[in-house]
Design a protein around this motif. Structure first.
Motif, mmCIF file in Angstrom:
data_model
loop_
_atom_site.group_PDB
_atom_site.id
_atom_site.type_symbol
_atom_site.label_atom_id
_atom_site.label_comp_id
_atom_site.label_asym_id
_atom_site.label_seq_id
_atom_site.Cartn_x
_atom_site.Cartn_y
_atom_site.Cartn_z
ATOM 1 N N LEU A 70 0.780 -1.269 -0.015
ATOM 2 C CA LEU A 70 -0.014 0.118 -0.118
ATOM 3 C C LEU A 70 0.925 1.288 -0.077
ATOM 4 N N ASN A 71 1.975 1.260 0.856
ATOM 5 C CA ASN A 71 2.681 2.417 0.789
ATOM 6 C C ASN A 71 3.551 2.704 -0.345
ATOM 7 N N ARG A 72 3.944 1.366 -1.155
ATOM 8 C CA ARG A 72 4.664 1.710 -2.484
ATOM 9 C C ARG A 72 3.567 2.263 -3.351
ATOM 10 N N VAL A 73 2.339 1.796 -3.710
ATOM 11 C CA VAL A 73 1.354 2.022 -4.503
ATOM 12 C C VAL A 73 0.903 3.616 -4.050
ATOM 13 N N SER A 74 0.712 3.960 -2.948
ATOM 14 C CA SER A 74 0.761 5.317 -2.690
ATOM 15 C C SER A 74 1.590 6.325 -2.893
ATOM 16 N N GLU A 75 2.944 5.975 -2.892
ATOM 17 C CA GLU A 75 3.973 6.755 -3.421
ATOM 18 C C GLU A 75 4.057 6.697 -4.855
ATOM 19 N N THR A 76 3.711 5.808 -5.564
ATOM 20 C CA THR A 76 3.652 5.739 -7.097
ATOM 21 C C THR A 76 2.601 6.741 -7.218
ATOM 22 N N GLN A 77 1.464 6.608 -6.722
ATOM 23 C CA GLN A 77 0.297 7.680 -7.025
ATOM 24 C C GLN A 77 0.734 8.961 -6.802
ATOM 25 N N ASP A 78 1.303 9.553 -5.738
ATOM 26 C CA ASP A 78 1.904 10.737 -5.604
ATOM 27 C C ASP A 78 2.585 11.297 -6.821
ATOM 28 N N SER A 79 3.628 10.174 -7.132
ATOM 29 C CA SER A 79 4.447 10.610 -8.188
ATOM 30 C C SER A 79 3.735 10.662 -9.670
ATOM 31 N N VAL A 80 2.826 9.844 -9.790
ATOM 32 C CA VAL A 80 1.956 9.882 -11.078
ATOM 33 C C VAL A 80 1.002 11.296 -10.825
#
Length: 119
Positions: A70-80
Motif C-alpha cells: 500500500l505504501n509503495r502504491v501510495s508513493e507511486t500515486q503521488d508521483s503520478v
C-alpha cells in the motif's frame, strides 16, 4: 451345622466384599478413562492454540506485506499525480503558444495583404 451356618453368614459378606471390589475397580477404570480423556482434551486444546498462534503470525506477516505494498502504491500515486499536474501545465503552455503563433501568423498575413495592396 455350625459350620454350615457360619458359611452361610460369611457368604453374604463375601459377596458384599466382592461387590465393593467390583465397584472400586469400575471407579478406578472410570477415573483412568476420565484422566485420559482430559489429557486428550488438553492436547487438542494445545494443538488448537498452536494453530491459532501460527495463524496470528501468518496474518501479521501478510498484513505487513500489504502495508508495504500500500505504501509503495501510495508513493507511486503521488508521483503520478505530480507528473500529471506537470503535464497539464505543459499542455496549457503549449496551447497558449499555439494560440500566439496562430495570432502572429494571421497578423503577418494581414500585414502582407496590406503591403500587397499598397504596391
Amino acid at each position: 451345622m455350625m459350620s454350615n451356618n457360619s458359611t452361610s453368614d460369611e457368604d453374604p459378606q463375601h459377596h458384599h466384599h466382592q461387590s465393593i471390589i467390583i465397584v472400586d475397580e469400575r471407579k478406578q477404570r472410570r477415573m483412568l478413562s476420565n484422566r485420559e480423556s482430559a489429557r486428550r482434551s488438553r492436547m487438542r486444546k494445545q494443538r488448537h492454540l498452536d494453530e491459532l498462534w501460527s495463524q496470528v503470525i501468518r496474518l501479521r506477516n501478510e498484513n505487513n506485506c500489504l502495508i508495504d505494498k500500500l505504501n509503495r502504491v501510495s508513493e507511486t500515486q503521488d508521483s503520478v499525480l505530480k507528473e500529471n499536474s506537470k503535464l497539464k501545465e505543459e499542455a496549457s503552455e503549449l496551447r497558449q503558444l499555439v494560440c500566439e503563433l496562430k495570432s502572429n501568423k494571421n497578423s503577418d498575413d494581414d500585414n502582407n495583404f496590406v503591403r500587397k495592396l499598397s504596391e
